[in-house]
Write an enzyme that holds these catalytic residues in place. Structure first.
Site, PDB file in Angstrom:
ATOM      1  N   LYS A 158       7.538  61.851  49.955  1.00 11.19           N
ATOM      2  CA  LYS A 158       7.829  61.199  51.234  1.00 11.19           C
ATOM      3  C   LYS A 158       7.071  59.875  51.352  1.00 11.19           C
ATOM      4  CE  LYS A 158       8.064  63.799  54.913  1.00 11.19           C
ATOM      5  NZ  LYS A 158       7.710  64.767  56.004  1.00 11.19           N
ATOM      6  N   LYS A 201       5.104  70.516  50.022  1.00 10.00           N
ATOM      7  CA  LYS A 201       5.933  71.629  49.574  1.00 10.00           C
ATOM      8  C   LYS A 201       7.278  71.533  50.278  1.00 10.00           C
ATOM      9  CE  LYS A 201       6.809  75.771  47.774  1.00 10.00           C
ATOM     10  NZ  LYS A 201       6.959  75.986  46.344  1.00 10.00           N
ATOM     11  N   ARG A 291       5.749  57.939  71.199  1.00 11.28           N
ATOM     12  CA  ARG A 291       6.693  57.266  72.089  1.00 11.28           C
ATOM     13  C   ARG A 291       7.542  58.309  72.788  1.00 11.28           C
ATOM     14  NH1 ARG A 291      11.242  58.355  69.231  1.00 11.28           N
ATOM     15  NH2 ARG A 291      11.160  58.180  66.955  1.00 11.28           N
TER      16      ARG A 291
END
Length: 446
Positions: A158, A201, A291
């Protein structure tokens, strides 16, 4: 309290903020690109300022133009909505430096949570459970191999500065890792200007559960329950529920206690949403959005509280004025995100809306900036309406959503209303038996 708020956004969220301001007696300033000169948020604001041409980088992301608009109109606060500059720590800093109030968290917390690696480290330090993974950024392919061998395949690479599914790649076995690592870094660099990636994972059947919180400037933090945002296509949410059909009240309470205690330790303020993966009875933190969320109306319908009003009050220095025990979770709420897209191919469908009819009746809410004659521009996000329903039970909420979708008419462009009609009629959805992978299989016919 503020006298005048500039809303640094467009579309339905700009209207949503205007409504809260109007009820508080606060004047509003709309900013807009040339493409949005006839937009509803411009028509209904007390004042409006054109801040640039259609491309977002030249208008809604143009910080000098937005600050200039605030200065010439005499605004004393800026609400960023969601998207655009809402999680830009530099913008929040500049707003403060110009003597204005940023209606949101501090720049410090925006920056901390905007870096997914820093966010995980901060949450781990205050006792929030995480998905197993790397301790920080992966230094290289050898580091990725070492972490993957330790936590076991499949794994997910990621982007540290990621969002919207960009810079995310799955490696199901050792042979896949090099390609996943290289592709994730390349996507991260192209999308976010940084090729920093980390590893988690990969959970094969989780639900995406998020918790809405609000904190004032005086150390008080509360939560407004969970939302189930598992119905996603390519990491984009299409339908949300509050509460989750998979979460029991005792689990909600335990998660809420952990999250609010953690944010109290961090000194967090204003609205925020903690996002978790939930599988086999366990929650694992993945990120925090500093936000207002697109799907905040389902929480408002469930708890009967105006989250935007609370954001404004907190930013003005007011106490929350209530405690966790004062918040009630009543019934069930569902939101469908209606986008200007083909419901089969998902290709964007900008164009002229020739007729528009919003559904109504008990427990039905529509947040939209559409009107008959409006031209949906091709330059921005395709979201054009949010349909939210509330009912005493989930079953009745589904029935109400089905009825409301049948009433909803947007003529002149294709929308995803037919897809939502299919979803609410599906037995799997009606049973509440779905994970984050369910919708991908549903739309592909799997």
């Amino acid at each position: 309290m503020f006298r005048k708020i500039l809303i640094a956004n467009r579309g339905e969220i700009a209207l949503r903020i205007q409504r809260a301001c109007r009820e508080l007696g606060i004047a509003t300033v709309a900013v807009h690109s040339t493409a949005d000169a006839e937009a509803m948020h411009v028509r209904l604001a007390d004042e409006s300022v054109c801040i640039g041409p259609p491309p977002a980088k030249d208008s809604y992301l143009n910080i000098p133009s937005i600050l200039s608009a605030a200065a010439i109109t005499g605004a004393d606060a800026i609400h960023p909505g969601y998207g655009f500059l809402s999680e830009n720590a530099g913008f929040a800093d500049m707003v403060d430096a110009h003597g204005l109030t940023f209606i949101g968290p501090t720049a410090e917390h925006i920056g901390m949570m905007g870096d997914k690696i820093a966010a995980k480290a901060a949450m781990a330090a205050v006792g929030v459970p995480l998905v197993p993974g790397s301790d920080g950024e992966l230094a290289g392919l050898d580091s990725a191999r070492s972490v993957a061998a330790h936590i076991g395949y499949p794994v997910l690479i990621k982007a540290a500065a990621g969002g919207g599914g960009r810079g995310m790649k799955v490696a199901r076995e050792t042979a896949d890792l090099e390609d996943a690592f290289t592709l994730a870094r390349g996507e991260a660099r192209a999308a976010f200007g940084s090729d920093s990636v980390y590893m988690e994972k990969y959970l094969d059947r989780p639900r995406h559960i998020e918790l809405q919180i609000m904190a004032d400037n005086h150390g008080h933090v509360v939560h407004f329950g969970e939302r189930d945002c598992s119905l996603q296509r390519r990491h984009q949410k299409l339908l949300e529920e509050a509460g989750s059909p998979a979460i029991k009240p005792a689990q909600r309470d335990a998660l809420g206690e952990t999250a609010t205690a953690a944010l109290r330790k961090l000194g967090y303020r204003n609205a925020g949403t903690l996002e978790f993966l939930y599988q086999d009875g366990q929650f694992a933190f993945i990120e925090m959005n500093t936000r207002l969320q697109v799907e905040h109306p389902v929480t408002e319908m469930l708890c009967d509280i105006d989250l935007v009003r609370e954001q404004i009050r907190v930013a003005a220095g007011s106490l929350l004025g209530y405690e966790q025990r004062d918040i009630n979770f009543d019934g069930h709420a569902i939101e469908c995100r209606i986008t200007a897209e083909d419901p089969v191919t998902f290709m964007p469908t900008p164009g002229r809306v020739t007729a528009f009819h919003a559904p109504g009746g008990l427990g039905v809410r529509v947040d939209s900036a559409l009107y008959a004659g409006y031209f949906v521009p091709p330059f921005y996000d395709s979201l054009v309406a949010k349909l939210i329903v509330h009912a005493p039970t989930r079953s009745r909420a589904i029935d109400r959503m089905r009825r409301a979708l049948d009433e909803f008419a947007v003529v002149g462009i294709k929308t995803t209303i037919p897809l939502h009609q299919r979803i609410v009629d599906d037995a799997g959805f009606q049973a509440g038996d779905y994970t984050i992978h369910w919708l991908e299989d549903f739309v592909s016919g799997g």
